[in-house]
Design an enzyme around this catalytic site. Sequence first.
Site, short mmCIF file in Angstrom:
data_model
loop_
_atom_site.label_atom_id
_atom_site.label_comp_id
_atom_site.label_asym_id
_atom_site.label_seq_id
_atom_site.Cartn_x
_atom_site.Cartn_y
_atom_site.Cartn_z
CE LYS A 223 -3.81 -2.40 0.19
NZ LYS A 223 -4.64 -2.49 -1.04
NE ARG A 224 3.41 1.18 -4.82
CZ ARG A 224 3.14 -0.11 -5.14
NH1 ARG A 224 3.05 -1.04 -4.18
NH2 ARG A 224 3.01 -0.46 -6.40
CB ALA B 259 1.42 6.63 -0.61
CG LEU C 14 -5.58 9.03 -0.39
CD1 LEU C 14 -5.05 9.22 -1.81
CD2 LEU C 14 -6.15 10.33 0.15
CD GLU D 121 0.61 16.27 7.15
OE1 GLU D 121 -0.02 15.19 7.06
OE2 GLU D 121 0.07 17.34 7.47
CD GLU E 25 -1.76 17.00 1.65
OE1 GLU E 25 -1.05 17.36 0.67
OE2 GLU E 25 -1.30 16.43 2.64
NE ARG F 45 -4.31 11.79 -4.34
CZ ARG F 45 -4.04 11.31 -5.55
NH1 ARG F 45 -4.95 11.33 -6.48
NH2 ARG F 45 -2.86 10.79 -5.82
C1 1HE Z 1 -2.73 3.68 -1.38
C2 1HE Z 1 -2.19 4.96 -1.27
C3 1HE Z 1 -2.79 5.85 -0.34
C4 1HE Z 1 -1.08 3.89 -2.76
N1 1HE Z 1 -3.84 5.40 0.36
N2 1HE Z 1 -3.77 3.28 -0.64
N3 1HE Z 1 -1.53 10.67 -0.93
C5 1HE Z 1 -1.54 10.67 -2.27
O1 1HE Z 1 -2.27 11.38 -2.90
C6 1HE Z 1 -0.63 9.68 -2.94
C7 1HE Z 1 -1.44 8.52 -3.50
N4 1HE Z 1 -0.60 7.48 -4.07
C8 1HE Z 1 0.01 7.62 -5.27
O2 1HE Z 1 0.01 8.66 -5.89
C9 1HE Z 1 0.71 6.41 -5.80
O3 1HE Z 1 0.13 5.26 -5.21
C10 1HE Z 1 2.24 6.37 -5.53
C11 1HE Z 1 2.91 7.44 -6.40
C12 1HE Z 1 2.57 6.61 -4.07
C13 1HE Z 1 2.80 4.98 -5.91
O4 1HE Z 1 2.41 4.69 -7.22
P1 1HE Z 1 2.46 3.15 -7.72
O5 1HE Z 1 2.12 3.15 -9.19
O6 1HE Z 1 3.75 2.54 -7.31
O7 1HE Z 1 1.33 2.37 -6.89
P2 1HE Z 1 -0.26 2.35 -7.08
O8 1HE Z 1 -0.59 1.35 -8.15
O9 1HE Z 1 -0.83 3.70 -7.23
O10 1HE Z 1 -0.73 1.79 -5.67
C14 1HE Z 1 -0.36 0.50 -5.24
C15 1HE Z 1 -1.29 0.13 -4.11
O11 1HE Z 1 -1.08 1.01 -3.04
C16 1HE Z 1 -2.75 0.27 -4.49
O12 1HE Z 1 -3.47 -0.67 -3.74
P3 1HE Z 1 -4.05 -2.03 -4.43
O13 1HE Z 1 -4.70 -2.75 -3.31
O14 1HE Z 1 -4.97 -1.55 -5.51
O15 1HE Z 1 -2.84 -2.73 -4.98
C17 1HE Z 1 -3.10 1.65 -4.00
O16 1HE Z 1 -4.46 1.82 -3.72
C18 1HE Z 1 -2.29 1.67 -2.71
N5 1HE Z 1 -2.01 3.05 -2.30
N6 1HE Z 1 -1.16 5.08 -2.13
C19 1HE Z 1 -4.29 4.15 0.22
N7 1HE Z 1 -2.32 7.09 -0.13
C20 1HE Z 1 -3.68 13.79 7.75
S1 1HE Z 1 -4.12 14.42 6.26
C21 1HE Z 1 -2.92 13.91 5.10
C22 1HE Z 1 -3.46 14.10 3.73
C23 1HE Z 1 -2.70 13.36 2.70
O17 1HE Z 1 -1.79 12.60 2.99
S2 1HE Z 1 -3.15 13.67 1.11
C24 1HE Z 1 -2.02 12.78 0.14
C25 1HE Z 1 -2.47 11.38 -0.10
#
Ligand code: 1HE
Length: 266
Positions: free
Chosen positions: A31-32, A69, A73, A121, A141, A144
């Site tokens: 889940k990265r 990551a 989300l 963070e 953020e 999203r």
């Molecule tokens: C996740 C998450 C996540 C991956 N929550 N499950 N953060 C973001 O906006 C970043 C969101 N993530 C990404 O942009 C990408 O996943 C990555 C660039 C980090 C990695 O990409 P990649 O191609 O290696 O992986 P993927 O295919 O996107 O994801 C692989 C799996 O990780 C997949 O799950 P699967 O069960 O379908 O295999 C994704 O759903 C999971 N995954 N990132 C949940 N963030 C206190 S407030 C804070 C506010 C924030 O942090 S906003 C920023 C959120």
Amino acid sequence: MQDFNAFTLENLTVSGDDSGVVQVVLSRPAKRNALNADTIEELIEVFSKLPRMGARAVVLRAEGDHFCAGLDLVEHHVEDRRPEDFMHLCLRWHEAFNKMEYGGVPIIAALKGAVVGGGLELASSAHVRVADQSTYFALPEGQRGLFTGGGATIRVADLVGKARMIDMMLTGRVYKQKEAMDVGLCQYLIDGNTDDKAMELAHLAAQNPALSNFAICSGISHMQNMSALDAAYSESVLAGIVNTQPASRERLEAFANKTAARVRPD
Ligand code: 1HE
């Protein structure tokens, strides 16, 4: 010093040795290393206990290609949280990250791949950040439809300044490599493995007296929250304690006897 290998956790792996250097590993690579509510609770448990267990320094690193990551989300979507639910969750994030920043034990973050949103963070709650060529920093953020809730408004703004942070959040701007170094997101940018470099730095820091590290890794942050007058007072009190500790007397004697290492450039 207690057994650092005795934690039973699902999302983190903790290990340590006799040197007191402890590795805390984000262990949800599939889940990265996204931060779900359980991981935050585990961070609170670990970083509440490590200082009292005698940890001398911590390396915070990650399994897989990405450091973190950010907010889980998918969990956030599925839970369909109400404002008060998320507010309370954010307070738990703050509990975890404050334990790190104010815990008094040096934390070196070994970064790679994505260090985004809540992942940034988390990284900014460490005391030193080491990046490699794959590391990139972002606050997605805005895209999203979210806002930071884990202290970025304090710690990321502290690293890069308010204007850069606002730009990152509004436009999704990504910083990496030299530009990331130049704006202050990391203090080291290396070609090799950040885990190894972070371990090297942790072992260096672990050689300082624990009381000195406590002042550096807790006092400075507290003093930043104070008025200049109160900070100067607190600095005096802390220096009175730290600078007269037995360990500093020994080190001063070694300097006076010309047996201590001198400060030299490389
Ligand atoms: C996740 C998450 C996540 C991956 N929550 N499950 N953060 C973001 O906006 C970043 C969101 N993530 C990404 O942009 C990408 O996943 C990555 C660039 C980090 C990695 O990409 P990649 O191609 O290696 O992986 P993927 O295919 O996107 O994801 C692989 C799996 O990780 C997949 O799950 P699967 O069960 O379908 O295999 C994704 O759903 C999971 N995954 N990132 C949940 N963030 C206190 S407030 C804070 C506010 C924030 O942090 S906003 C920023 C959120």
